[in-house]
Structure formats: structure tokens, C-alpha cells
Design an enzyme around this catalytic site. Structure first.
Site, short mmCIF file in Angstrom:
data_model
loop_
_atom_site.label_atom_id
_atom_site.label_comp_id
_atom_site.label_asym_id
_atom_site.label_seq_id
_atom_site.Cartn_x
_atom_site.Cartn_y
_atom_site.Cartn_z
N HIS A 149 0.81 -1.22 0.00
CA HIS A 149 0.00 0.00 0.00
C HIS A 149 0.85 1.28 0.00
O HIS A 149 0.62 2.20 0.76
CB HIS A 149 -0.95 0.00 1.19
N TYR A 263 -10.40 -10.33 4.70
CA TYR A 263 -9.85 -11.37 3.85
C TYR A 263 -10.08 -12.77 4.40
O TYR A 263 -10.22 -13.73 3.64
CB TYR A 263 -8.35 -11.13 3.65
#
Length: 372
Positions: A149, A263
Site C-alpha cells: 500500500h 480477507y
């Protein structure tokens, strides 16, 4: 009652944002496609310097010039050391419209710092096959031991400013913590100084460079000169990729607001809507894993005027979105799925032909099929 009306409006907006898409087979693609370069590594960013050359970045830390007259590549010297691990490395490259007057080329990269790295904005000039006068304009406060990220795309407005994006660095709380740069879109003057009219200038608890915040991992950023609008696309978690219109000082919600799920479970991340936090203009469920973003204003594909184009990494296609005058998405098409390649970077030349860079190390050129 006002809150309930807001909820009904937000739910209606999400229904519109998740409109059905159409996939285009190789037989009905409205363009001619040609591969013009191969074996380039992950082509993270690219820009046309002029009608004859593309400057591109390779995530591993190299940059090259692709000569469009003979499709030959020349690798450049003068680059700094980069933290080329996982999602980090040499990232975006952008050239402002008045490049000919000053010669500055702008880059973002993950700058190494012991075992960590920071997304960094830099600029340099091109002299033959070397990048010279390299300047780090802002080494952002975005350190993390997680190699994910980093962002990061660059966009220029028409008033001497640039914007660039930074992800939350895998630490969600960063995106709502304005004492660091992570999870934000920043706005600077082109020399790296802070514009006096940035929204948080003078607030001792907020970084002066921040323009908007609450972003997870913005991988596409585009300023449309025709409308003076700044468009952004970012990765959601599992579902919930977002296209946003970026406004001064606004909070885009992450991780308090998300359309995605965890996730490792079916649990919603945060809430879907919250008053005071900006709604996306489109979401993708399931995720496409977006990359670069452009708003098409070229002549080669006249029917695409004003449409947004983005690459897709996970679902491996070129994504085209049309909005109505109220900025509601009304049509989505998906192209290049037959390539089976992660679409990473996009560029457009002066005639409107589109260039597509992939993680497989290829650059393709798309032109109007009716002209061939």
C-alpha cells in the site's frame, strides 16, 4: 427522518454504482491492438515525452525510453536506490503539460530506510540517456515494516500544483490519523513547497500537505482539465474497490466506511455508509484490483469522450466506465481479457491512441479498428 432519507439515498447510490458490465470478446473489440515492447518487467508507470518516445518505470527500480519509431528500448542512468520489495519500488512517472519550458519529470518511489520504506515524490531532468538533477521533493511520513500500500500516482492541475497518492501502508488507522501522510492524497506546488490554501495549513495536528484522507490504497489519479475535477480509484479489501471524486479536505472513510469484507472471514469492514464521509461514485464488488486511471479526451476513439479508463490487476482487463451528467455510472465495458495479463499502466498520445503497460512486461498500443 433526515438520517433515514440519507440512508435510502446512499443505498440507492450503491445500487447504481454496481451496475452490470459487458465483456468484449476479441472479435468485438473496437480497436486494433499491437504489441510494441516486451521483456520490460512490471511497467508501473509511463508517459509520452513527445510523439516519438515513451518514458516508463519498471517497479524493480529501472526506467527506460521506448522509441516509437523502431520500438527499441534505452535504459536510463541516474536513478536512486529504491525499496523494490512486494508492492514497493519505482512507481509513477508524470510529465506536466509545460514540460518543454522547464524539463522537469516527476516520479514517486519507495525510498529505503533501514528495514522500512517511505513513499517519496521526486523530480529530475532528462539529458540524453541520463536522469540528472534528481531531487527528493517530499519524503513522506509513511514508514511501515509492511511492504504494501505505497500508492502512488501523480496528477497535475492547471494552476501549478501536483497531487500524489499514498496508501495506508497496511496499517488501517493511518488513513484517519492526519499526523502522518499515509492513507492520503497530498497537494504540493511543483517545487515541493506547500500551497497556502491547502485545507489544513496552520493546524498543528494535521500535515500541511494533506488534501484528502481516508484512503486505503489509491492506485489511480487523474485531473481533468475540462471540468477541474480530480478523479481517484483505490483498492478495497475483499470487494469494494472505489472510484472517487476528490474534494478539498474531505474524508473518504477508510477504514470506518468500506464496501468490502475481511480477507479471512465474511465480516464487513467498518460500516457501508456514515454521514460526513464521502460516498464513492462507483464501487466494484467483487474487486477488480484497479491500477492506473485516465479520463479519455482523445480523438482516436470519439465514442469514448469523457469515459474513465482503468486497468485491472486481479481481473486482468481494461475497464471503461461512462457516467451521466449527474455522475452516476450508466455503462461499463471490459476489454483485453483475452490477453490474460495484469493491466498496470495507461497513457494516451496526442492523437488519442491508448498505450497499455502490463505486469508481464509488455506495452501495447490501441488504435481505432476502423482505421486499419
Amino acid at each position: 427522518m433526515r438520517f433515514m432519507r440519507w440512508i435510502r439515498s446512499a443505498v440507492s447510490a450503491v445500487v447504481l454504482m454496481t451496475l452490470a458490465y459487458q465483456s468484449a470478446s476479441a472479435a468485438d473489440q473496437p480497436f486494433h491492438i499491437e504489441k510494441i515492447a516486451s521483456q520490460l518487467g512490471v511497467v508501473w508507470g509511463m508517459e509520452l515525452i513527445d510523439s516519438k518516445r515513451i518514458l516508463f518505470t519498471q517497479r524493480s527500480g529501472k526506467a527506460g525510453l521506448l522509441d516509437l519509431r523502431n520500438n527499441q528500448v534505452t535504459w536510463l542512468s541516474g536513478l536512486p536506490e529504491v525499496h523494490a520489495h512486494n508492492q514497493g519500488g519505482l512507481l509513477d512517472v508524470k510529465i506536466p503539460a509545460d514540460y518543454a519550458t522547464h524539463g522537469w519529470i516527476y516520479f514517486t518511489y519507495s525510498k529505503p530506510d533501514l528495514l522500512q520504506a517511505q513513499t517519496t515524490l521526486a523530480r529530475a531532468r532528462l539529458e540524453k540517456t541520463s536522469l540528472v538533477d534528481w531531487q527528493d521533493l517530499l519524503v513522506t511520513d509513511s514508514k511501515s515494516f509492511r511492504n504494501i500500500h505505497f500508492g502512488s500516482r501523480i496528477a497535475f492541475d492547471d494552476e501549478g500544483h501536483l497531487f500524489f497518492s499514498i496508501g495506508d501502508r497496511g496499517e488501517r488507522a493511518n488513513a484517519q490519523d492526519l499526523s502522518n501522510h499515509a492513507g492520503s492524497i497530498l497537494r504540493l506546488n511543483r517545487d515541493g513547497s506547500v500551497p497556502e490554501d491547502n485545507p489544513f495549513v496552520g493546524d498543528p495536528n494535521v500535515r500541511d500537505e494533506i488534501w484528502s484522507f481516508g484512503h486505503r490504497n489509491p492506485q489511480g489519479l487523474y485531473y481533468d482539465s475540462a471540468t477541474s475535477q480530480l478523479w481517484e480509484i483505490e483498492h478495497g479489501p475483499r470487494g469494494g474497490d472505489e472510484i472517487n471524486l476528490i474534494e478539498k479536505g474531505k474524508n473518504y472513510g477508510w477504514p470506518i466506511v468500506s464496501q468490502g469484507k475481511e480477507y479471512f472471514s465474511n465480516t464487513q469492514v467498518g460500516v457501508k455508509h456514515k454521514p460526513g464521509m464521502q460516498e464513492p461514485v462507483k464501487i466494484y464488488v467483487p474487486s477488480i484490483a484497479p491500477s492506473d486511471l485516465i479520463l479519455y479526451r482523445g480523438q482516436e476513439f470519439s465514442a469514448w469522450q469523457g469515459d474513465l479508463l482503468t486497468g485491472a490487476l486481479k481481473l486482468q482487463h481494461l475497464n471503461r466506465i461512462r457516467f451521466n451528467d449527474s455522475l452516476q455510472p450508466i455503462r461499463e465495458r471490459r476489454y483485453l481479457q483475452d490477453l490474460n495479463e495484469r493491466i498496470r499502466s495507461l497513457a494516451v498520445d496526442a492523437s488519442g491512441r491508448i498505450y497499455v503497460g502490463t505486469d508481464a512486461g509488455h506495452i501495447y498500443r490501441l488504435s481505432n479498428a476502423n482505421l486499419h
